[in-house]
Design a protein around this motif. Structure first.
Motif, PDB file in Angstrom:
ATOM      1  N   PHE A   1       4.297   0.815   1.954  1.00  0.00           N
ATOM      2  CA  PHE A   1       4.231  -0.113   3.077  1.00  0.00           C
ATOM      3  C   PHE A   1       4.088  -1.527   2.527  1.00  0.00           C
ATOM      4  O   PHE A   1       3.366  -1.754   1.545  1.00  0.00           O
ATOM      5  N   GLY A   2       4.763  -2.474   3.159  1.00  0.00           N
ATOM      6  CA  GLY A   2       4.673  -3.853   2.695  1.00  0.00           C
ATOM      7  C   GLY A   2       5.056  -4.826   3.786  1.00  0.00           C
ATOM      8  O   GLY A   2       5.218  -4.447   4.950  1.00  0.00           O
ATOM      9  N   VAL A   3       5.229  -6.073   3.396  1.00  0.00           N
ATOM     10  CA  VAL A   3       5.515  -7.147   4.349  1.00  0.00           C
ATOM     11  C   VAL A   3       6.604  -8.065   3.797  1.00  0.00           C
ATOM     12  O   VAL A   3       6.890  -8.055   2.597  1.00  0.00           O
TER      13      VAL A   3
ATOM     14  N   LYS B   1      -5.874   7.910  -5.467  1.00  0.00           N
ATOM     15  CA  LYS B   1      -4.789   8.208  -6.398  1.00  0.00           C
ATOM     16  C   LYS B   1      -3.515   8.535  -5.627  1.00  0.00           C
ATOM     17  O   LYS B   1      -3.562   9.209  -4.600  1.00  0.00           O
ATOM     18  N   TYR B   2      -2.395   8.031  -6.107  1.00  0.00           N
ATOM     19  CA  TYR B   2      -1.128   8.267  -5.435  1.00  0.00           C
ATOM     20  C   TYR B   2      -0.032   8.512  -6.467  1.00  0.00           C
ATOM     21  O   TYR B   2       0.076   7.796  -7.450  1.00  0.00           O
ATOM     22  N   ALA B   3       0.751   9.536  -6.255  1.00  0.00           N
ATOM     23  CA  ALA B   3       1.887   9.843  -7.127  1.00  0.00           C
ATOM     24  C   ALA B   3       2.540  11.124  -6.641  1.00  0.00           C
ATOM     25  O   ALA B   3       1.899  11.963  -6.004  1.00  0.00           O
ATOM     26  N   TYR B   4       3.812  11.239  -6.927  1.00  0.00           N
ATOM     27  CA  TYR B   4       4.526  12.489  -6.709  1.00  0.00           C
ATOM     28  C   TYR B   4       5.525  12.612  -7.851  1.00  0.00           C
ATOM     29  O   TYR B   4       5.708  11.671  -8.631  1.00  0.00           O
ATOM     30  N   ARG B   5       6.160  13.745  -7.969  1.00  0.00           N
ATOM     31  CA  ARG B   5       7.122  13.968  -9.040  1.00  0.00           C
ATOM     32  C   ARG B   5       8.425  14.515  -8.472  1.00  0.00           C
ATOM     33  O   ARG B   5       8.448  15.078  -7.382  1.00  0.00           O
ATOM     34  N   MET B   6       9.486  14.350  -9.231  1.00  0.00           N
ATOM     35  CA  MET B   6      10.746  14.973  -8.869  1.00  0.00           C
ATOM     36  C   MET B   6      10.701  16.406  -9.380  1.00  0.00           C
ATOM     37  O   MET B   6      10.490  16.645 -10.572  1.00  0.00           O
ATOM     38  N   ASN B   7      10.869  17.353  -8.481  1.00  0.00           N
ATOM     39  CA  ASN B   7      10.915  18.768  -8.849  1.00  0.00           C
ATOM     40  C   ASN B   7      12.340  19.280  -8.718  1.00  0.00           C
ATOM     41  O   ASN B   7      13.009  19.026  -7.704  1.00  0.00           O
TER      42      ASN B   7
ATOM     43  N   PRO C   1      -3.929   0.173  -2.603  1.00  0.00           N
ATOM     44  CA  PRO C   1      -3.069  -0.956  -2.976  1.00  0.00           C
ATOM     45  C   PRO C   1      -2.187  -0.615  -4.169  1.00  0.00           C
ATOM     46  O   PRO C   1      -2.573   0.179  -5.033  1.00  0.00           O
ATOM     47  N   VAL C   2      -0.987  -1.203  -4.215  1.00  0.00           N
ATOM     48  CA  VAL C   2      -0.052  -0.958  -5.303  1.00  0.00           C
ATOM     49  C   VAL C   2       0.265  -2.254  -6.034  1.00  0.00           C
ATOM     50  O   VAL C   2       0.073  -3.344  -5.506  1.00  0.00           O
ATOM     51  N   VAL C   3       0.728  -2.102  -7.272  1.00  0.00           N
ATOM     52  CA  VAL C   3       1.168  -3.242  -8.080  1.00  0.00           C
ATOM     53  C   VAL C   3       2.620  -2.976  -8.457  1.00  0.00           C
ATOM     54  O   VAL C   3       2.908  -2.096  -9.269  1.00  0.00           O
TER      55      VAL C   3
ATOM     56  N   PHE D   1       0.815  -1.213   0.000  1.00  0.00           N
ATOM     57  CA  PHE D   1       0.000   0.000   0.000  1.00  0.00           C
ATOM     58  C   PHE D   1       0.847   1.261   0.000  1.00  0.00           C
ATOM     59  O   PHE D   1       1.958   1.294   0.531  1.00  0.00           O
ATOM     60  N   CYS D   2       0.277   2.324  -0.602  1.00  0.00           N
ATOM     61  CA  CYS D   2       0.872   3.655  -0.580  1.00  0.00           C
ATOM     62  C   CYS D   2      -0.149   4.643  -0.020  1.00  0.00           C
ATOM     63  O   CYS D   2      -1.358   4.459  -0.207  1.00  0.00           O
ATOM     64  N   PRO D   3       0.301   5.704   0.626  1.00  0.00           N
ATOM     65  CA  PRO D   3      -0.629   6.770   1.006  1.00  0.00           C
ATOM     66  C   PRO D   3      -1.236   7.367  -0.258  1.00  0.00           C
ATOM     67  O   PRO D   3      -0.543   7.553  -1.259  1.00  0.00           O
TER      68      PRO D   3
END
Length: 204
Positions: free
Chosen positions: A147-149, A28-34, A182-184, A20-22
């Motif tokens: 986050f993961g296991v 929707k989850y994402a950020y960019r390099m600025n 959830p993430v893939v 999982f991601c915040p």
């Protein structure tokens, strides 16, 4: 939780399973390099940073180290130590604050942390004055920290952990962090793995 840039290594070397991601309220989850410069800087393009000082948060950070190294090399044929000086600040917030105070010509930072630094905190005052820095480059989106296991965790415990993330809501949500989504790994970290591959070739 593992930061974006360390996830591939954690998966391939330690058996980490991203879960999982915040995310925002819509999942929707994402950020960019600025790539940021002081607001009063005359620099409009990364190529103009030749011979100047650039701040990196850490070389293990995707947006604060790996991605900008690849950007400078691939797009502008610039190498650290040869074409520009660099400083490791150890933290995105420090990089942002020091660029705002004109201590560096530029810095590579995560867009969500830049947004947070310019937003009013609990005191109502931003960490840096709004408009004190300017973005001259924005990358494609990346997944945020994950986050993961462990891969060998008991399936029953893993199921309970997944249920906890699915049902959790942030008590003090922000526009980018209201729930977990959830993430893939194969899909969401494709661009990150591409950067790692290019970085390896750059170092070679």
């Amino acid at each position: 939780a593992v930061n974006t840039g360390l996830v591939p290594g954690a998966v391939n070397q330690a058996g980490f399973v991203p879960l999982f991601c915040p995310a925002d309220a819509e999942g929707k989850y994402a950020y960019r390099m600025n790539l940021i410069v002081p607001a009063g800087s005359s620099v409009k393009d990364a190529s103009e940073l030749k011979g100047q000082s650039v701040a990196f948060a850490a070389m293990s950070s995707n947006s604060g180290g790996k991605a900008p190294l690849v950007l400078f090399k691939e797009s502008f044929k610039m190498l650290p130590g040869r074409d520009y000086d660099f400083t490791i600040t150890g933290d995105h917030k420090i990089s942002i604050r020091e660029v705002a105070n004109n201590k560096h010509a530029a810095a590579a930072v995560a867009s969500d942390l830049l947004d947070a630094a310019q937003s009013p905190g609990k005191t109502g005052t931003p960490q840096i004055p709004t408009g004190s820095v300017r973005v001259i480059y924005e990358s494609k989106p990346f997944p945020p920290l994950c986050f993961g296991v462990p891969h060998n965790l008991d399936p029953k415990l893993r199921a309970k952990i997944e249920e906890a993330f699915k049902t959790f809501t942030f008590p003090d949500p922000t526009p980018s962090r209201a729930k977990f989504a959830p993430v893939v790994y194969a899909k969401d970290w494709e661009y990150v793995r591409e950067i790692d591959d290019k970085l390896t070739k750059l170092l070679d």
